[in-house]
Scaffold this motif. Sequence first.
Motif: not given
Length: 366
Positions: A139-142, A155-159, A229-231, A239-240
Motif C-alpha cells: 500500500d503506497y497510497r501515502n 521501486a526500491m521500497r518494493l524490493r 503509484m499515485h501520481f 514515463k514514471m
Amino acid sequence: MQNKVYLVILHTNKKHDVMKDTFARRLVNARKIRCMSQRDLVARMEGKVSSSAIEKYEKALMMPSSDVLIMLARVLGFRMDYFYRPFTVAIDAEGFEFRKQASLGAKKVESIKHMVMSEIEKYLEVEGILGIQPRFTLDYRNVSVECEEDAMALAMRLRKDWSIGLDGITSVIELLESNGVKIIEVEADARFSGTCNKAGEIPVIVINKQMSAERKRMTIFHELGHLLMHFAQGVDEEKMCTVFASEVLIPKEKFVDILGESRHDISLVELQVVQREYGISVDALMAKAAQLNVITQRRYQSYFKKKNALPQFKTAVEKSLVDDEHTNRFERLVYRALASEMISTSKAASLLNCSVEKVRDNLNLL
C-alpha cells in the motif's frame, strides 16, 4: 395444499429465470471473447438459428434447444457447462486501461476484457475451493509520485518489502503471483503489450503471451506501477511507470556498479551480460543509461539512429537472451484440487476449458 404447490412453482420459475439470465450473460461474454458480432455468430451457425433468436437468448427472453446449445458451444469454442456457470466475481470492465486502444480496435479490446474477467472468475473460484485467501499487502497510497526519483524510490521500497535484495529476479511472474498479484496471459498481436485492473482488492495484470521474455518482464512491472503509484497532477504516468519497472528489474546501484558512472561508448557484449542476468532488454538498458546520465542524450539518440539504419545491428540488439516464462499457477491449483478430490474431473475440465480425457491424461497421480 394449493399454497404449497404455488410456492414450488414460484421457486421453480425463479430458478429458471436465474438460469436464463446466467446463460444470456455467458453467451454475450463468449461471443465477445471470440470477437464475434451477433451477425457473425448467426453466420457461423449455418442457418441453425436466426438473428432474432440470438438476440432473445442474450436478453434472457428465451433459451436454446439442446441441439442449438451444442452447436453454440462448438462454434464459440466453450464447453457447454460454461454457459450455466454462476457469476461469482464482479470486475469493473471499465477499470482496464488500454493505452493503445485505438490501434487495437473496439472488438479486440472487448474480447480481452471479457476473457480476463472469465479467467479471474475461475482463478478465484479454485482458490476458494482450496481455502486459499489471496492477499496483496503493498500500500503506497501515502506517496505521491512527482518525479523519476520518486518512482525509483518506490521501486526500491518494493524490493525491500518483497525481500528481493539487489540481485536479478529469476521469475517475475512467480514473484508477483506469490505476492497476491494475478497474472493473465492472452493471445494478442504485437499492438497489445499489457493492461491492469483490480478484482476487488486483488491486482490483475494482463500481458501478451506472444511477447519476448524481456518485454513481458518490463510490461508486468510497468503495469504494477500503474496499480501501485499515485501520481501528482501533470506527471507523465507512462514515463514514471517505465522508470519504476526499470529500477525494479535492475537497481541504479547495481547498474552504475556494473557499467560505471559515465561512459561514451558501451559494448553490446557488456549489455548482453546484464541482459542475461537481470532479464532486461538492451533497449531498456540504454534508456536507463541515458536516464541516469551514464551516457548523454546525444549518445542515446545516435544509438537509435544506428539501430534503425543497420538491420543486422537491430537484430542483434533486439535478440531475446532470457528464458521465457509463463503463468501456470491457476492450472497447478486446478490439478491440486483434483488430486485432493475436492473437485471432479468434469469440474477440472470445465475450469480449464478442455476435455475430460485431456485432464485424465495430464493428472498422472503419483
